[in-house]
Enzyme design. Structure first.
Site, PDB file in Angstrom:
ATOM      1  NE  ARG A  72      -4.149  -2.161  -3.947  1.00 31.68           N
ATOM      2  CZ  ARG A  72      -4.305  -1.023  -3.267  1.00 31.68           C
ATOM      3  NH1 ARG A  72      -5.500  -0.475  -3.152  1.00 31.68           N
ATOM      4  NH2 ARG A  72      -3.266  -0.419  -2.716  1.00 31.68           N
TER       5      ARG A  72
ATOM      6  CG  HIS B  76      -1.662   1.251   1.479  1.00 32.18           C
ATOM      7  ND1 HIS B  76      -1.415   2.103   2.542  1.00 32.18           N
ATOM      8  CD2 HIS B  76      -2.665   1.812   0.770  1.00 32.18           C
ATOM      9  CE1 HIS B  76      -2.259   3.127   2.481  1.00 32.18           C
ATOM     10  NE2 HIS B  76      -3.024   2.978   1.432  1.00 32.18           N
ATOM     11  CG  ASN B  77      -0.477   5.033   0.032  1.00 32.25           C
ATOM     12  OD1 ASN B  77      -1.127   4.811  -0.998  1.00 32.25           O
ATOM     13  ND2 ASN B  77      -0.939   5.803   1.000  1.00 32.25           N
TER      14      ASN B  77
ATOM     15  CG  HIS C 190      -0.967   9.876   0.890  1.00 33.06           C
ATOM     16  ND1 HIS C 190      -1.157   9.695   2.234  1.00 33.06           N
ATOM     17  CD2 HIS C 190      -2.069   9.365   0.293  1.00 33.06           C
ATOM     18  CE1 HIS C 190      -2.318   9.091   2.438  1.00 33.06           C
ATOM     19  NE2 HIS C 190      -2.883   8.889   1.267  1.00 33.06           N
TER      20      HIS C 190
ATOM     21  CD  GLU D 132      -2.107   2.568  -3.425  1.00 31.21           C
ATOM     22  OE1 GLU D 132      -3.200   3.141  -3.589  1.00 31.21           O
ATOM     23  OE2 GLU D 132      -1.718   2.156  -2.312  1.00 31.21           O
TER      24      GLU D 132
ATOM     25  CG  ASP E  23      -1.753   7.378  -4.441  1.00 33.22           C
ATOM     26  OD1 ASP E  23      -2.573   6.687  -5.065  1.00 33.22           O
ATOM     27  OD2 ASP E  23      -1.696   7.412  -3.207  1.00 33.22           O
TER      28      ASP E  23
ATOM     29  CD  GLU F 131      -5.852   4.243  -6.366  1.00 33.61           C
ATOM     30  OE1 GLU F 131      -6.756   5.107  -6.479  1.00 33.61           O
ATOM     31  OE2 GLU F 131      -6.085   3.025  -6.353  1.00 33.61           O
TER      32      GLU F 131
END
Length: 770
Positions: A549, A305-306, A350, A335, A337, A384
């Protein structure tokens, strides 16, 4: 006592120069760049630093902590300082675990090369050490620490101090007897081999001696037949025991004569018990051993995640190092973003927080470089996308140009897919997960784009002819401009999403009716838990044909983690973790994905791959399947925790403190299986504590269970302090007398710290007490 490195490595000019010491610039940030004097110690195993040559020095790092050494141009920080320091003079020391990298800048290219080559040589040497060499080096390290005046000999006062450092509380008279027995030269001090004998006396394993004598007729050796009996009766090796006995004697018996006679000495027996073959983790589960040809939805996928964050979610640093670390530990879904950045270049951070920014193209280049260093199985880029149409085009360009042939941009056979492909079919491919235009949206987008381009050309011609003030847009053109200004997915980026189209989740019925197997939904941990409670069996069925997910709650601003086990119980494939944060949850994740070659893909149990499955993770005993092995057959495992070896101190700075260790055994699985038990504590003995206690567990669904062994330092005033842990899947556990080699909070080895246990399992509710 000579270091193993000193005795084994040939004289190397780089190492000799490193031992003389070098002034280099230590770089922590753009503003923190300070000169320090770095020197490789004479033992060849530690690097110390001081403010200047001859100044007060302190340890900087141990060679055993070094994973690799990178050139300056591979460091984000050093690249940002390229105008100030030539990249060729810089290098990065990368450590195991989550320890921050060390960026250094030498005074010349030659000095940088000396340190890079020398450190890599030493790191490779340490990595190649076998079990005995590791022990020899460990003893040498302790000798160096105990020999306070550095005269190469150890007096009894130095030995007493060393015993406290090693976590040993021993009667002074007994310690002096062992010291005198080892002092063969009667010099009043221990030298190299004498110290080794002292250590052997100190670490005499009475429990192993007793076990050996139970199977040895003469108490001196195990014959081939006696060793086969031990492997069959205690280690549950079954029919392969005879062949295995020969292999193990050939591998672990130190005497050539013993090997020829096919017998195993006490030393050989202990060596076997401490080896990977005597480990609790079944060696058969270490390589890729599962069927890798099933659809992606049939596998658990190691997910992050992130991934760009190496700290918290609000003010933490964004870095490509997050991707490097995740990919090197076997993560297969990372991931990204992406937001609009300056100069037309998309950036990664983020959104709406104070986290730092990095370039999207740097992230893609990093993924291209590190995607398949640990595993050949596919990597998923979870995008994302918050970018404008124009910067989405730039994203698509970077993905196609940088990833090249690695990027999957069309179905494998060029035909419309009928099911998700397998990890095997996707080897060394990078897949994009993201939003995708439908056929209607794609046609509408192309039509609108063509109209706007034509109108822009007409406007340019009119401007050129009349050079007049801009005219008011017609209502029709206004509508088109407004429509065009809305967030629209760029067709070139949409085209790169092939098998992993992101869609919103409404209900399981809606998904069955409207969605396809190549579509994927994301759930917050809260939503996923709620669905498991409300409709667990539907969630299980959903996850047999479509990927899910799960990501951490937005309230976890400190980058904490949730327990992935309860999501795996429902068959959720991609349970995304904050990999930068160590702790119980990451121990579970790392322990689970250690199997199957650490490739990042683990095949789900058959009842989580069956589209008609009635399994409910919250209510596993279903009256509709009461006769199946899954429900009817229950497992009871007995764990006899016998002893521990060389347990480290929780706080190594407290020289006089000695730990009071206890062992906690935890089971994670379906809710009824999740439990824990612990032994009593042993007072003042971290070196060779003996517990000799039995713990008993009932496990209904062993296919979903993990075991975690935790050693803690008992503290009646506060919470017990963590010493070490080891986590593994129940299905990868070996029965019999096994060593469990402990890991730190960070997941790095605490060699030679271990606990010795006896494991037995049997089917049914009753355990044989004999």
């Amino acid at each position: 006592m000579a270091s193993l490195l000193q005795s084994r490595l040939p004289i190397n000019q780089d190492l000799l120069l490193m031992q003389k010491g070098t002034m280099m610039r230590k770089v922590r940030s753009k503003s923190w760049k300070k000169l320090r004097y770095f020197r490789l110690q004479d033992d060849g195993m530690t690097v110390w630093h001081a403010r200047q040559a001859g100044g007060s020095a302190k340890p900087s790092f141990s060679i055993s902590d070094v994973e690799t050494v990178r050139e300056g141009h591979e460091s984000e920080l050093l690249r940002s300082l390229a105008e100030e320091f030539p990249l060729e003079q810089g290098f990065t020391v990368v450590f195991h675990g989550r320890r921050s990298n060390l960026d250094l800048v030498a005074n010349s290219v030659e000095e940088a090369q000396i340190w890079m080559q020398g450190l890599q040589l030493l790191a490779d040497f340490v990595t190649s050490m076998d079990q005995q060499e590791q022990l020899d080096q460990w003893l040498s390290d302790w000798f160096q620490r105990g020999d306070k005046n550095q005269d190469g000999r150890m007096s009894f006062p130095e030995v007493q101090r060393l015993l406290h450092l090693m976590n040993v509380e021993m009667d002074q008279e007994h310690a002096f007897q062992l010291f005198q027995a080892a002092d063969m030269s009667q010099s009043g001090a221990l030298e190299g081999e004498e110290f080794v004998e002292f250590y052997k006396a100190l670490t005499h394993r009475a429990e192993v001696q007793e076990l050996f004598e139970n199977f040895s007729a003469d108490g001196q050796k195990l014959t081939l037949l006696e060793f086969v009996d031990f492997l069959r009766e205690e280690q549950k090796e079954g029919e392969r025991a005879s062949d295995l006995a020969l292999e193990l004697i050939d591998c672990y018996e130190p005497s050539d004569n013993g090997k020829l006679r096919h017998v195993l000495s006490k030393d050989g027996f202990l060596s076997y018990l401490c080896s990977k073959d005597g480990d609790i983790f079944n060696p058969a589960c270490l390589p890729v051993y599962q069927d890798m040809t099933q659809p992606l939805s049939h596998y658990y996928i190691n997910s992050s995640h992130n991934t760009y964050l190496v700290g918290d979610q609000l003010c933490g640093q964004s870095s490509v190092e997050g991707y490097i670390r995740a990919l090197k530990r076997g993560c297969r879904c990372v991931e990204v973003d992406i937001w609009d950045g300056p100069s037309g270049e998309p950036i990664v951070y983020h959104g709406h927080t104070l986290t730092s920014r990095i370039l999207f193209k740097d992230v893609v280049a990093t993924v291209a470089q590190y995607a398949f260093q640990t595993s050949d199985y596919p990597v998923i880029l979870s995008l994302e996308n918050h970018c404008s149409w124009e910067q989405q085009q730039v994203m698509a360009h970077h993905l196609t140009e940088i990833l090249g042939e690695k990027l999957l941009s069309a179905t494998l056979d060029g035909l419309p897919p009928m099911q998700l492909p397998s990890p095997e079919a996707l080897r060394r491919k990078i897949l994009v997960k993201g939003k995708k235009l439908t056929l209607e949206e794609l046609e509408e987008e192309e039509e609108l784009e063509a109209e706007l381009e034509a109108e822009q050309e007409v406007e340019l011609e009119l401007d050129a002819q009349f050079e007049s003030e801009p005219q008011e847009l017609s209502p029709c053109n206004k509508d088109k401009k407004e429509k065009k200004s809305k967030p629209i997915l760029c067709p070139s980026l949409s085209a790169l999403v092939v098998y992993l189209k992101s869609v919103s989740f409404h209900s399981f019925a809606h998904s069955r009716e409207h969605y396809h197997f190549y579509e994927i939904s994301s759930f917050s941990e809260t939503k996923a838990r709620s669905l498991i409670k409300e409709a667990g069996h539907e969630f299980v069925q959903h996850n047999t044909w479509q990927l899910s997910r799960v990501y951490p709650s937005g309230l976890r601003t400190d980058s904490s983690n949730y327990n992935p086990q309860e999501l795996w119980n429902a068959g959720c494939q991609m349970v995304a973790m904050n990999m930068q944060t160590a702790g119980l949850e990451m121990d579970i994740c790392d322990g689970f994905f250690h199997q199957n070659g650490g490739c990042g893909y683990v095949l789900k149990p058959d009842f989580l791959r069956d589209a008609q499955s009635s399994f409910h993770p919250e209510k596993p005993i279903s009256p509709f399947k009461a006769q199946t092995l899954l429900i009817q057959v229950q497992w009871k495992g007995r764990t006899l925790v016998i002893s521990g070896q060389q347990l480290p101190k929780e706080d190594s700075t407290k020289e006089r403190s000695i730990v009071d260790p206890l062992v906690r055994v935890e089971i994670f699985g379906i809710r009824p299986d999740t439990t824990r038990q612990e032994t009593s504590y042993v007072e003042n003995n971290g070196f060779n504590p003996y517990w000799g206690q039995s713990l008993c567990f009932q496990v209904l669904v062993p296919e979903l269970a993990l075991l975690r062994f935790v050693v803690k330092d008992y503290n009646w005033k506060s919470r017990n302090d963590f010493i070490g842990q080891y986590t593994l899947p129940w299905t990868c556990m070996q029965q019999g007398y096994r060593h469990i080699h402990l890991l730190s909070k960070d997941g790095t080895s605490l060699h030679p710290a271990s606990i010795f246990v006896h494991i037995s399992t049997q089917e049914g509710l009753e355990v044989d007490e004999s």
